[in-house]
Design a protein around this motif. Sequence first.
Motif, PDB file in Angstrom:
ATOM      1  N   UNK A   1      59.145  33.187  37.230  1.00 26.07           N
ATOM      2  CA  UNK A   1      58.750  34.206  37.399  1.00 26.07           C
ATOM      3  C   UNK A   1      58.168  35.382  35.848  1.00 26.07           C
ATOM      4  N   UNK A   2      58.362  34.464  34.660  1.00 27.14           N
ATOM      5  CA  UNK A   2      57.811  34.698  33.801  1.00 27.14           C
ATOM      6  C   UNK A   2      56.385  34.966  33.591  1.00 27.14           C
ATOM      7  N   UNK A   3      56.650  33.106  33.795  1.00 31.21           N
ATOM      8  CA  UNK A   3      55.481  32.927  32.860  1.00 31.21           C
ATOM      9  C   UNK A   3      53.548  32.583  33.974  1.00 31.21           C
ATOM     10  N   UNK A   4      54.635  33.129  35.276  1.00 35.26           N
ATOM     11  CA  UNK A   4      53.849  33.386  35.795  1.00 35.26           C
ATOM     12  C   UNK A   4      53.583  34.506  36.786  1.00 35.26           C
ATOM     13  N   UNK A   5      52.359  35.570  36.322  1.00 34.41           N
ATOM     14  CA  UNK A   5      52.660  37.349  36.269  1.00 34.41           C
ATOM     15  C   UNK A   5      52.439  36.922  38.389  1.00 34.41           C
ATOM     16  N   UNK A   6      51.827  35.598  38.782  1.00 32.89           N
ATOM     17  CA  UNK A   6      51.341  35.496  40.716  1.00 32.89           C
ATOM     18  C   UNK A   6      52.607  36.369  41.140  1.00 32.89           C
ATOM     19  N   UNK A   7      53.402  35.902  40.540  1.00 38.25           N
ATOM     20  CA  UNK A   7      55.439  35.850  41.174  1.00 38.25           C
ATOM     21  C   UNK A   7      55.695  37.084  40.683  1.00 38.25           C
ATOM     22  N   UNK A   8      55.233  37.774  39.985  1.00 42.96           N
ATOM     23  CA  UNK A   8      56.233  39.628  40.140  1.00 42.96           C
ATOM     24  C   UNK A   8      55.591  40.471  40.849  1.00 42.96           C
ATOM     25  N   UNK A   9      56.248  39.890  41.992  1.00 42.67           N
ATOM     26  CA  UNK A   9      55.967  40.458  42.840  1.00 42.67           C
ATOM     27  C   UNK A   9      56.150  42.051  43.063  1.00 42.67           C
ATOM     28  N   UNK A  10      55.507  43.050  44.325  1.00 36.95           N
ATOM     29  CA  UNK A  10      55.632  43.780  44.206  1.00 36.95           C
ATOM     30  C   UNK A  10      57.214  44.381  45.199  1.00 36.95           C
ATOM     31  N   UNK A  11      58.006  45.340  44.777  1.00 34.26           N
ATOM     32  CA  UNK A  11      59.108  45.477  45.270  1.00 34.26           C
ATOM     33  C   UNK A  11      58.960  46.560  46.720  1.00 34.26           C
ATOM     34  N   UNK A  12      59.949  46.616  48.272  1.00 29.89           N
ATOM     35  CA  UNK A  12      59.370  47.072  49.319  1.00 29.89           C
ATOM     36  C   UNK A  12      60.552  47.742  49.308  1.00 29.89           C
ATOM     37  N   UNK A  13      61.245  48.659  49.887  1.00 28.05           N
ATOM     38  CA  UNK A  13      62.659  50.108  50.550  1.00 28.05           C
ATOM     39  C   UNK A  13      63.007  48.061  50.956  1.00 28.05           C
ATOM     40  N   UNK A  14      64.386  48.552  50.993  1.00 23.56           N
ATOM     41  CA  UNK A  14      65.291  47.676  52.365  1.00 23.56           C
ATOM     42  C   UNK A  14      65.331  45.078  50.852  1.00 23.56           C
ATOM     43  N   UNK A  15      64.814  46.087  50.127  1.00 24.06           N
ATOM     44  CA  UNK A  15      64.417  44.752  49.400  1.00 24.06           C
ATOM     45  C   UNK A  15      66.211  44.002  48.650  1.00 24.06           C
TER      46      UNK A  15
END
Length: 384
Positions: free
Chosen positions: A235-249
Amino acid sequence: MTELTLSPLPQRGTARAALRFAAMASLVLLAACALPRSGPSKKEIYRGSIENGGNAHILFVDDRVARAASYTPSYGFGQDFLRAGQVGADEIRAGDVLGLTIWENVDDGLLASMGASNTSLTELQVDSAGYIFVPYAGRVRAAGNSPEELRNLITQRLATQTPDPQVTVTRVAGDGATVSVMGRVGGQGVFPIERPTRSLSAMLARAGGVSVDPDVAVVTVKRGGSSGRIWLRDLYSNPRYDIALRPGDVILVEEDQRSFTALGALGGQTKVPLGSEEINAIEAIAMVGGLHSGLADPTGVFVLRNEPQAVATRVLGKSVYGDQRMAYVLDLTRPNGLFLARDFLIRAGDTVYVTEAPYVQWQKTLSAITGSVATADSMASIGE
């Protein structure tokens, strides 16, 4: 009279010989009863092969097998997670609480009391259908709109009944867009998605960060019927995995639970955490103290696992149905045996088993024989 002659008592040699005979006879029982050992021998494992009527495929590891079996289940997010856009920080949702202030350009307005220039409507909660009720404007859809868009809608509704109304909309509480953070974090709880916390890493920071070694921390995000899992370091090394959160996650942080089991003639017999994303057979053996120098057979290192259908088909070179029981044999005495073991990856749930060297059982048998004979000699000496 006839003189009676008594037979002489048995001599010491005769008694010792009888006891020796009894000790040797006990070897018949030893042949019928297995001597103590750490597990099955190579021959006993081979007897469980498919070719011998068993239910396990036994394969000697060579370069081809090592490549075909080099499969490690990877963690990651699906495209539905990766493509999700960020939640608008100003977007109103069901469950939000709003505050309205309405100014009217008349002395005796629709909403304002006598002598007052404005009316405040507080604690207007957006219902589950996404609407709020405003006097004289009726039910107005709030969910999906920004405060500015909602202000325009209400202004248009009221403009037909009072001249030049002025409206302001504020969000009192944003509980309509929240996520749950659980597990090994500094502070578990339900947190609103706000402008600074719209991504996964930012929300973890909002929850106090992780409380487990980052090298073994796994982050799972559940969204509706889907879920994704990644290593924290990815997560910290690959910005692609820093996903946008959605309500209810739902976000769950755990310590990696993957492990393998070590048995047989090793430095230790135990369940061993993998501790990193990938380890090979040499590293797995080293993690439990290596081969036992006085017991281990380096030609009989087995890796036992249930292989997924796709991998088993690739390894066996033929189509099979369902998961297959596999016993991979590593012979460390071959010229490239150590290299093959270094190339062979260990997976979660594997059993690494090392057989005893054949001479160990002979040694145990000889010890049992000499021990029995020594006991017989001691008993004969006592009887003298």
